[in-house]
Design a protein around this motif. Structure first.
Motif, short mmCIF file in Angstrom:
data_model
loop_
_atom_site.label_atom_id
_atom_site.label_comp_id
_atom_site.label_asym_id
_atom_site.label_seq_id
_atom_site.Cartn_x
_atom_site.Cartn_y
_atom_site.Cartn_z
N LEU A 223 10.94 41.67 -33.40
CA LEU A 223 10.85 42.45 -32.18
C LEU A 223 12.23 42.80 -31.63
O LEU A 223 12.62 42.34 -30.56
N PRO A 224 13.03 43.58 -32.35
CA PRO A 224 14.43 43.81 -31.95
C PRO A 224 14.59 44.39 -30.55
O PRO A 224 15.53 44.07 -29.85
N LYS A 225 13.68 45.30 -30.13
CA LYS A 225 13.83 45.91 -28.81
C LYS A 225 13.73 44.86 -27.72
O LYS A 225 14.56 44.83 -26.79
N LEU A 226 12.73 43.99 -27.81
CA LEU A 226 12.58 42.94 -26.81
C LEU A 226 13.73 41.94 -26.87
O LEU A 226 14.25 41.51 -25.84
N ALA A 227 14.12 41.56 -28.07
CA ALA A 227 15.18 40.56 -28.23
C ALA A 227 16.51 41.08 -27.69
O ALA A 227 17.23 40.37 -26.98
N ILE A 228 16.85 42.31 -28.02
CA ILE A 228 18.11 42.89 -27.55
C ILE A 228 18.08 43.10 -26.04
O ILE A 228 19.06 42.82 -25.34
N THR A 229 16.94 43.56 -25.52
CA THR A 229 16.82 43.77 -24.07
C THR A 229 17.00 42.47 -23.31
O THR A 229 17.75 42.40 -22.33
N ALA A 230 16.30 41.42 -23.74
CA ALA A 230 16.42 40.12 -23.07
C ALA A 230 17.84 39.59 -23.16
O ALA A 230 18.38 39.02 -22.19
N SER A 231 18.49 39.76 -24.31
CA SER A 231 19.86 39.30 -24.49
C SER A 231 20.82 40.02 -23.54
O SER A 231 21.70 39.41 -22.93
N LEU A 232 20.64 41.34 -23.42
CA LEU A 232 21.51 42.11 -22.53
C LEU A 232 21.28 41.75 -21.07
O LEU A 232 22.22 41.73 -20.27
N ILE A 233 20.03 41.46 -20.71
CA ILE A 233 19.75 41.00 -19.35
C ILE A 233 20.51 39.70 -19.09
O ILE A 233 21.16 39.53 -18.05
N LYS A 234 20.42 38.77 -20.05
CA LYS A 234 21.00 37.44 -19.85
C LYS A 234 22.52 37.45 -19.81
O LYS A 234 23.11 36.75 -18.97
N ILE A 235 23.17 38.19 -20.68
CA ILE A 235 24.63 38.07 -20.79
C ILE A 235 25.41 39.25 -20.22
O ILE A 235 26.64 39.19 -20.15
N VAL A 236 24.72 40.32 -19.79
CA VAL A 236 25.41 41.46 -19.20
C VAL A 236 24.92 41.74 -17.78
O VAL A 236 25.70 41.68 -16.82
N VAL A 237 23.63 42.04 -17.64
CA VAL A 237 23.09 42.44 -16.33
C VAL A 237 23.19 41.30 -15.32
O VAL A 237 23.69 41.50 -14.20
N VAL A 238 22.74 40.12 -15.70
CA VAL A 238 22.71 39.00 -14.76
C VAL A 238 24.12 38.59 -14.30
O VAL A 238 24.37 38.49 -13.09
#
Length: 313
Positions: A223-238
């Motif tokens: 599930l690359p879309k979900l995995a990449i989105t969650a990763s970007l939320i955790k290490i960029v957005v947050v």
């Protein structure tokens, strides 16, 4: 040049040891059995010893910072709600929804966070260890909610189980004991003090190599879309959102460093363990851990460079 040296001394040692664990796993030197046992040693003995060793030696009145605790809680709740809203937007299945939410807010602050802060400012390690006593129970409660609620038709959320997990957490037990001893100004006998120090010294190298070994089994294809989105939320957005808020709120120096590292740490490996145990999508969790850990090398470095260049830390 000084900025680059600071970043290299702070970030690179942590990820070098993680990389070593990855290589040793690929060479079959670190076996799954060893990783399983070492993980239990870290989370049940070594890490609690590290937290105890740092807190028992400091004056609690100097590190009890309710403003910092308040902001950490607010930031964690904001991240939790943001991750839930994004998961709803993606219309994920129940198993993936819980895994996505947990991995988006639950950072590896107890291992990678502590290691980074210890490298950047040894003086802030005691305060950081103290903050973990408040962060870890919150992570546990929100993680259970995130994983259980989407699967409410299959599982029921047990308040007793959540409470038991919090009260029996070795980190919490050692933190309370350390606070009592520190508050009463009781010093450990030298034989016990050295023994605890030896156990504490096991924590970071053993845990970081374990992270690398676990990452070698991760999947980039789940599930690359979900995995990449969650990763970007955790290490960029947050970290971008909450560090900006912390600056506006008035945090500077060591306190801002703690907040930045706490919120920018990659997804905790325990999120994979909990997802697997509670019937959520553990493969998605594994992918997010892998992606966020690798990319955090660059995002944490960039964040530290900017904060130091602007004179905030």
């Amino acid at each position: 040049m000084q900025q680059l040296i600071f970043i290299a001394n702070t970030v690179f040692p942590v990820f070098i040891i993680i990389g070593l664990g990855y290589v040793l796993q690929r060479l079959n030197i670190l076996t799954p059995q060893f990783n399983s046992v070492s993980s239990k040693i870290v989370f049940n003995i070594a890490l609690p010893a590290l937290v105890f060793n740092e807190v028992v030696k400091v004056d609690i009145s100097n590190i009890m910072d309710f403003k910092l605790i308040e902001y950490i809680y607010i930031g964690t709740f904001v991240t939790f709600l943001l991750a839930w809203a994004v998961a709803v937007f993606f219309k994920t299945d129940p198993e993936s929804k819980g895994a996505f939410i947990q991995a988006s807010f639950r950072g590896n602050s107890a291992i990678i966070g502590v290691a980074l802060i210890g490298n950047a400012s040894r003086a802030m390690l005691g305060k950081t260890s103290f903050m973990l006593a408040f962060v870890i129970p919150l992570y546990n409660v929100l993680a259970v909610i995130a994983l259980a609620f989407p699967l409410k038709n299959k599982r029921k959320l047990s308040k007793i189980q959540v409470l038991n997990e919090i009260l029996t957490n070795p980190l919490i037990i050692c933190m309370i004991l350390a606070m009592i001893l520190s508050g009463l100004h009781i010093k450990l006998p030298e034989v016990l003090d050295r023994s605890v120090s030896y156990l504490a010294a096991l924590t970071l190298p053993l845990a970081l190599m374990g992270i690398g070994a676990t990452l070698s089994n991760g999947s980039w294809k789940e599930l690359p879309k979900l995995a990449i989105t969650a990763s970007l939320i955790k290490i960029v957005v947050v970290p971008l959102l909450l560090t900006t808020g912390a600056i506006w709120y008035g945090f500077r120096g060591g306190d801002l460093l703690i907040l930045f590292i706490l919120f920018s740490s990659p997804t905790a490996i325990v999120s994979y363990v909990m997802a697997d145990a509670m019937g959520a999508n553990s493969r998605l969790s594994s992918s997010i851990v892998l992606i966020s850990t690798i990319l955090s090398i660059f995002t944490i470095s960039a964040g530290l460079i900017m904060l130091r260049s602007w004179g905030y830390i």
